[in-house]
Structures are given as C-alpha cells and as structure tokens.
Design a protein around this motif. Structure first.
Motif: not given
Length: 237
Positions: A156, A160, A162, A198
């Motif tokens: 991520t 934001g 993915d 992340r």
C-alpha cells in the motif's frame, strides 16, 4: 610479548580484513618472523581452531566455538553495548529479543570489571518516536534475504493504492522514521524501497537469485549515493 598474548593477536589478525592472509602479512602485522607464524598457526590448530590454508597460499580462519573468546577493550565494549541497545529499541520483535539475549550472554562471559562496566554503561540509546511496527514477519524477510530468495507481497503506497509486488530483497534498512526494504522490483525493473509497515501477505518463493545479492546491493547503494550527491549539488547552485 608472551606466547599467549601473541596467539590472541594472531587470532585477531586472522579474523580482521580479507582472507586468506599470508604468513608474511601476518608476520609484519605482529612484528615476528614468518616461521613463528607457522608455529603459532599449528598451536592454534592444536587448541581447536579450524584454519584453512598452508605456506605459500595464505591462511583463513573458520570460527570454532571450542576456542576461548577474545577480550574487548573498554571502547569496543561501549560500542557493543550501544549497538545492542539501539537494536533493542528499533529492531523487530525477534531482533530486539535477540539483542537482549546477546547482552545477557556478553555480561556472563566478561571479566568482573568489564561485566560491571556493561551493567553501568555511560552510553544509552532511546527513541521517543519509534518507526511504525512492521506488518510482515521481518525474521522471515531477513532469512529470505540471506538465502537470496525472491519474495512476493501486497503493498500500500502513500496514496493508499494497493499493488502486488515481486522483488529480490537486498537489504533491510532501519531509518529514523521508518524501516524499509531495499530491493530489485520485477515490476518496475529497477531498484525500489518499500516500507515494512506497508507490506502485507508476504510469500517467500522458490525462485533464487543467488549469487547476485551482493553485486546488486552494491549497485543500489552506488545509485543512492549518486542521487544524493546530485541533489546536494543542485541545492548549492
């Protein structure tokens, strides 16, 4: 110099720097003759040291647990304590626990004076703002990096978004504000840095990139240094 002290110095010389080391190099380092080096190497082997090599080809020390540990200077001890305490603060849970265990082992094997010095060291390490906790098993990532195994994971980014990534892990870097993985990204076909907090759903694959980790890491670090130098030069114009 006593023979015991000379053997300890020879052990230190064999452990330091690139190997193999010739008897001439070792003799110059210790201020003795090459013949003395050969005798001392045989003596260390008799004590349990595994030393590869022979006259004319140089010697390489393979560590052996049966040998008594070398002593540390006070400054070396302070450096070890500071480094281990820093790892306790910034390391992942497994690494932090290992640092604590290493400190206890070190204290139990030191002479009384230095054991006291370790318990009451004047140096300490602390972080008021620790990096975010990793969202993957860092111990598994370290092992994959040592084994030179390609990994896959979900990532991520700062916006934001993915993505699923496949990378060759090269090094884990502990920075002030985050812990990151330096890697070669198969998707981007370039070096990339990923924050450990992340990364998600990491999978260690059977794909090996051995023996390319060290040269790839060297190239990545040279790229980073070059970019940093270029930015500094631009800021000074």
């Amino acid at each position: 110099m006593s023979r015991t002290a000379r053997l300890f110095q020879l052990m230190q010389a064999l452990r330091s720097g690139p190997s193999p080391k010739t008897s001439i190099q070792l003799a110059q380092d210790l201020g003795v003759s090459a013949r003395t080096i050969h005798r001392d190497v045989d003596a260390l082997r008799g004590l349990g040291a595994v030393i590869d090599g022979e006259a004319g080809f140089g010697f390489t020390l393979i560590e052996d647990a049966t040998l008594p540990p070398l002593g540390f200077t006070d400054n070396e001890l302070e450096a070890l304590v500071l480094g281990l305490r820093e790892v306790q603060v910034i390391g992942d849970p497994a690494l932090s626990e290992a640092a604590s265990a290493a400190l206890h082992k070190l204290q139990g094997r030191l002479p009384q004076r230095q054991s006291h010095r370790l318990s009451h060291a004047v140096l300490a390490a602390t972080r008021f703002n620790r990096p975010p906790a990793p969202t993957i098993e860092v111990a598994a990532l370290r092992q994959a990096t040592w084994d030179e195994r390609t990994i896959e994971f979900s990532y991520t980014d700062a916006k934001g978004s993915d993505t699923r990534r496949c990378v060759n892990p090269l090094s884990i870097v502990y920075m002030d504000r985050s812990n990151v993985l330096l890697s070669w990204c198969h998707l981007r076909q370039d070096f990339r840095v990923f924050r450990l907090d992340r990364m998600h759903e990491m999978l260690v694959t059977d794909q090996s990139f051995r023996p390319n980790r060290v040269p790839m890491l060297r190239d990545a670090l040279e790229r980073i240094r070059a970019n940093h130098t270029a930015k500094e030069n631009d800021s000074q114009r």
